[in-house]
Design a protein around this motif. Sequence first.
Motif, PDB file in Angstrom:
ATOM      1  N   ALA A 225      15.758 -25.752 -63.890  1.00 27.44           N
ATOM      2  CA  ALA A 225      16.074 -25.804 -65.321  1.00 27.44           C
ATOM      3  C   ALA A 225      16.378 -24.423 -65.879  1.00 27.44           C
ATOM      4  O   ALA A 225      17.218 -24.277 -66.773  1.00 27.44           O
ATOM      5  N   GLN A 226      15.709 -23.397 -65.380  1.00 25.04           N
ATOM      6  CA  GLN A 226      15.930 -22.018 -65.812  1.00 25.04           C
ATOM      7  C   GLN A 226      16.258 -21.166 -64.579  1.00 25.04           C
ATOM      8  O   GLN A 226      15.377 -20.558 -63.986  1.00 25.04           O
ATOM      9  N   PRO A 227      17.517 -21.118 -64.199  1.00 23.87           N
ATOM     10  CA  PRO A 227      17.888 -20.438 -62.945  1.00 23.87           C
ATOM     11  C   PRO A 227      17.478 -18.969 -62.897  1.00 23.87           C
ATOM     12  O   PRO A 227      17.074 -18.476 -61.844  1.00 23.87           O
ATOM     13  N   TYR A 228      17.541 -18.263 -64.029  1.00 20.81           N
ATOM     14  CA  TYR A 228      17.217 -16.835 -64.006  1.00 20.81           C
ATOM     15  C   TYR A 228      15.707 -16.611 -63.902  1.00 20.81           C
ATOM     16  O   TYR A 228      15.261 -15.635 -63.294  1.00 20.81           O
ATOM     17  N   VAL A 229      14.935 -17.509 -64.472  1.00 15.58           N
ATOM     18  CA  VAL A 229      13.485 -17.463 -64.272  1.00 15.58           C
ATOM     19  C   VAL A 229      13.163 -17.756 -62.811  1.00 15.58           C
ATOM     20  O   VAL A 229      12.308 -17.100 -62.202  1.00 15.58           O
ATOM     21  N   ALA A 230      13.859 -18.726 -62.251  1.00 16.09           N
ATOM     22  CA  ALA A 230      13.651 -19.073 -60.839  1.00 16.09           C
ATOM     23  C   ALA A 230      14.014 -17.898 -59.939  1.00 16.09           C
ATOM     24  O   ALA A 230      13.346 -17.642 -58.928  1.00 16.09           O
ATOM     25  N   LEU A 231      15.067 -17.178 -60.306  1.00 17.62           N
ATOM     26  CA  LEU A 231      15.453 -15.994 -59.545  1.00 17.62           C
ATOM     27  C   LEU A 231      14.332 -14.963 -59.559  1.00 17.62           C
ATOM     28  O   LEU A 231      13.945 -14.430 -58.507  1.00 17.62           O
ATOM     29  N   LEU A 232      13.796 -14.675 -60.736  1.00 18.91           N
ATOM     30  CA  LEU A 232      12.718 -13.703 -60.848  1.00 18.91           C
ATOM     31  C   LEU A 232      11.496 -14.144 -60.043  1.00 18.91           C
ATOM     32  O   LEU A 232      10.885 -13.339 -59.330  1.00 18.91           O
ATOM     33  N   ARG A 233      11.143 -15.401 -60.150  1.00 14.84           N
ATOM     34  CA  ARG A 233       9.985 -15.913 -59.424  1.00 14.84           C
ATOM     35  C   ARG A 233      10.185 -15.804 -57.905  1.00 14.84           C
ATOM     36  O   ARG A 233       9.276 -15.403 -57.169  1.00 14.84           O
ATOM     37  N   THR A 234      11.381 -16.132 -57.441  1.00 20.15           N
ATOM     38  CA  THR A 234      11.661 -16.079 -56.006  1.00 20.15           C
ATOM     39  C   THR A 234      11.604 -14.652 -55.485  1.00 20.15           C
ATOM     40  O   THR A 234      11.057 -14.390 -54.393  1.00 20.15           O
ATOM     41  N   VAL A 235      12.148 -13.717 -56.253  1.00 17.70           N
ATOM     42  CA  VAL A 235      12.095 -12.316 -55.846  1.00 17.70           C
ATOM     43  C   VAL A 235      10.649 -11.828 -55.832  1.00 17.70           C
ATOM     44  O   VAL A 235      10.240 -11.079 -54.942  1.00 17.70           O
ATOM     45  N   ALA A 236       9.848 -12.267 -56.808  1.00 21.52           N
ATOM     46  CA  ALA A 236       8.432 -11.895 -56.843  1.00 21.52           C
ATOM     47  C   ALA A 236       7.710 -12.407 -55.595  1.00 21.52           C
ATOM     48  O   ALA A 236       6.883 -11.703 -54.999  1.00 21.52           O
ATOM     49  N   GLU A 237       8.014 -13.634 -55.196  1.00 22.23           N
ATOM     50  CA  GLU A 237       7.379 -14.205 -54.005  1.00 22.23           C
ATOM     51  C   GLU A 237       7.770 -13.432 -52.752  1.00 22.23           C
ATOM     52  O   GLU A 237       6.919 -13.127 -51.908  1.00 22.23           O
ATOM     53  N   ARG A 238       9.043 -13.106 -52.638  1.00 20.68           N
ATOM     54  CA  ARG A 238       9.494 -12.372 -51.452  1.00 20.68           C
ATOM     55  C   ARG A 238       8.907 -10.965 -51.418  1.00 20.68           C
ATOM     56  O   ARG A 238       8.540 -10.452 -50.354  1.00 20.68           O
ATOM     57  N   THR A 239       8.839 -10.341 -52.581  1.00 23.71           N
ATOM     58  CA  THR A 239       8.281  -8.997 -52.641  1.00 23.71           C
ATOM     59  C   THR A 239       6.800  -9.013 -52.286  1.00 23.71           C
ATOM     60  O   THR A 239       6.301  -8.118 -51.582  1.00 23.71           O
ATOM     61  N   ALA A 240       6.091 -10.028 -52.747  1.00 18.50           N
ATOM     62  CA  ALA A 240       4.671 -10.157 -52.394  1.00 18.50           C
ATOM     63  C   ALA A 240       4.489 -10.289 -50.887  1.00 18.50           C
ATOM     64  O   ALA A 240       3.600  -9.656 -50.291  1.00 18.50           O
ATOM     65  N   SER A 241       5.313 -11.088 -50.263  1.00 19.02           N
ATOM     66  CA  SER A 241       5.239 -11.262 -48.814  1.00 19.02           C
ATOM     67  C   SER A 241       5.536  -9.954 -48.091  1.00 19.02           C
ATOM     68  O   SER A 241       4.865  -9.603 -47.106  1.00 19.02           O
ATOM     69  N   LEU A 242       6.536  -9.219 -48.591  1.00 19.45           N
ATOM     70  CA  LEU A 242       6.887  -7.947 -47.968  1.00 19.45           C
ATOM     71  C   LEU A 242       5.736  -6.951 -48.077  1.00 19.45           C
ATOM     72  O   LEU A 242       5.417  -6.242 -47.113  1.00 19.45           O
ATOM     73  N   MET A 243       5.104  -6.878 -49.241  1.00 18.99           N
ATOM     74  CA  MET A 243       3.989  -5.946 -49.408  1.00 18.99           C
ATOM     75  C   MET A 243       2.837  -6.298 -48.471  1.00 18.99           C
ATOM     76  O   MET A 243       2.186  -5.420 -47.902  1.00 18.99           O
ATOM     77  N   ALA A 244       2.578  -7.569 -48.298  1.00 22.78           N
ATOM     78  CA  ALA A 244       1.535  -7.987 -47.355  1.00 22.78           C
ATOM     79  C   ALA A 244       1.895  -7.555 -45.938  1.00 22.78           C
ATOM     80  O   ALA A 244       1.028  -7.116 -45.166  1.00 22.78           O
ATOM     81  N   ASP A 245       3.160  -7.657 -45.588  1.00 20.76           N
ATOM     82  CA  ASP A 245       3.615  -7.211 -44.270  1.00 20.76           C
ATOM     83  C   ASP A 245       3.396  -5.714 -44.097  1.00 20.76           C
ATOM     84  O   ASP A 245       2.902  -5.257 -43.049  1.00 20.76           O
ATOM     85  N   TRP A 246       3.788  -4.945 -45.109  1.00 21.81           N
ATOM     86  CA  TRP A 246       3.628  -3.486 -45.018  1.00 21.81           C
ATOM     87  C   TRP A 246       2.166  -3.103 -44.838  1.00 21.81           C
ATOM     88  O   TRP A 246       1.823  -2.312 -43.969  1.00 21.81           O
ATOM     89  N   GLN A 247       1.323  -3.674 -45.701  1.00 20.36           N
ATOM     90  CA  GLN A 247      -0.086  -3.294 -45.660  1.00 20.36           C
ATOM     91  C   GLN A 247      -0.717  -3.692 -44.325  1.00 20.36           C
ATOM     92  O   GLN A 247      -1.578  -2.985 -43.791  1.00 20.36           O
ATOM     93  N   ALA A 248      -0.288  -4.806 -43.778  1.00 21.51           N
ATOM     94  CA  ALA A 248      -0.894  -5.302 -42.538  1.00 21.51           C
ATOM     95  C   ALA A 248      -0.628  -4.393 -41.350  1.00 21.51           C
ATOM     96  O   ALA A 248      -1.461  -4.298 -40.444  1.00 21.51           O
ATOM     97  N   VAL A 249       0.523  -3.723 -41.326  1.00 21.84           N
ATOM     98  CA  VAL A 249       0.826  -2.836 -40.197  1.00 21.84           C
ATOM     99  C   VAL A 249       0.601  -1.373 -40.546  1.00 21.84           C
ATOM    100  O   VAL A 249       0.856  -0.487 -39.725  1.00 21.84           O
ATOM    101  N   GLY A 250       0.133  -1.091 -41.767  1.00 15.23           N
ATOM    102  CA  GLY A 250      -0.120   0.287 -42.163  1.00 15.23           C
ATOM    103  C   GLY A 250       1.130   1.076 -42.452  1.00 15.23           C
ATOM    104  O   GLY A 250       1.171   2.294 -42.232  1.00 15.23           O
ATOM    105  N   PHE A 251       2.164   0.414 -42.989  1.00 15.84           N
ATOM    106  CA  PHE A 251       3.425   1.086 -43.285  1.00 15.84           C
ATOM    107  C   PHE A 251       3.411   1.635 -44.703  1.00 15.84           C
ATOM    108  O   PHE A 251       3.026   0.943 -45.652  1.00 15.84           O
TER     109      PHE A 251
END
Length: 496
Positions: A225-251
């Motif tokens: 219903a709100q594509p731009y909100v969905a875009l922001l939410r999706t980027v937030a989810e991907r960024t969260a996953s990336l940060m977890a990856d970085w922290q897990a390997v000590g990057f």
Amino acid sequence: MNAVVDATGPFAGARWPNRFHTLGPDFFTLLPPQGMPDPYWVAWSPECARLLGLPGQRPADEAMLQALAGNLVAPGMQPLASVYSGHQFGVWAGQLGDGRAHLLGEIDTPAGPMELQLKGAGLTPYSRMGDGRAVLRSSVREFLCSEAMAGLGIPTTRALSITGSRLPVRREEVETAAVVLRVAPTFIRFGHFEHFAHTADDPEALRRLADFVIDTQYPQCRDEAQPYVALLRTVAERTASLMADWQAVGFCHGVMNTDNMSILGLTIDYGPFGFLDAFVPGHVCNHSDQQGRYAYVRQPNVAFWNLHALAQGLMPLIGDSEAALAALDVYKTAFPDAAMARMRAKLGLATRDDGDHRLIEDLFALMAKDATDYTIAFRRLSTFDTAAGARNDAVRDLFVDREAFDAWAVRYRDRLAAEGSVDAERALRMNRVNPKYILRNHLAEVAIRDARNGDFAEVERLRDLLARPFDEQPDRSAYADFPPDWAQQIEVSCSS
């Protein structure tokens, strides 16, 4: 014009959709790379080549070398430098852009459309006070870490090649020039949205950008219903996953400015990065970061700050601040959930327990107190023997306070017993997520020193090693040793 197929020469038979070009001239400046005199091959990634549908073996033809050094524009390429803005070290920097990067174009590959970008191929309108060049030192680091992160399974831009030249480039001292060919589905950053929200003359440019990203990268957002909100939410989810990856390997990234944040949640712009040797939560890998803004322990919160900057950039399209904040709130649960999942995997825990967070935090406290080597500790933990009375000296000897470790080990043993963990099976699982090999700074430094003397064999050895970081590779076990004392003297900065 956007579907050229070249029957001969570099990227023969390739189709170049070049979709970014359709956004219009407000988004970029068309210009060819400047290239380098007398280029030569420094490195080539067979894995990245195969991703693009190219042969794994480094090409023997002169035309490909010239194209990847910026001296030849092949049919289908439409080189450009894109404009964006951003916050640097938390301060609004205004207009930035591709100061030393040229997007050659977008090519169809077996993995989908990929953009090819030369880094270090000369001045652009966005170079500001820079020279548009990259040096061999920084190019080796970017090439190796791009491919190392891919080997670790962490989302990243890729690197196909390094080409070098005797062309002099001045940094702290006179060095030689090099060019890296970088690969990603798109190089669009948070800063692109900030630019068109804050500085562009065309109010519709921001909408064109957001629609372009949705249509080419996140088509599922279009159905909401709100594509731009969905875009922001999706980027937030991907960024969260990336940060977890970085922290897990000590990057440690080193320069998490908003213009260095990928809209796809990729690791991008390898400058003063580093992997933890000793576990020091406040470690700052960037010698230029005197305030420690981008310390290892702060990276997840910085990413959240950057997402707020992206949300501000999208606000002209979203309009509803509460909807934007709700989209950002996803990060508050997505990151800790992802981080905990990765840490359970690193400890070999197959189930969840309410006490896991405390167990993990207490281990980190012990490691921080004794500055335990991060990678070695987790790799050795896979050998943990749950038998009664087992001393587990391989892990225990990493700690100065052995009694404190022994007390933690009792709790860990009880936790494993509670879920019926089998040592051999757990070890296999743990060794699939705890790398034996990482790109430590001293390993990169040795490769760089050799490369400066015209010997690129160590660059190739490291690339091959780090393509399989979880494998034992017993003939190369020296690369998994503790860093030498001189490694503590290595400094990397924003010129690295």
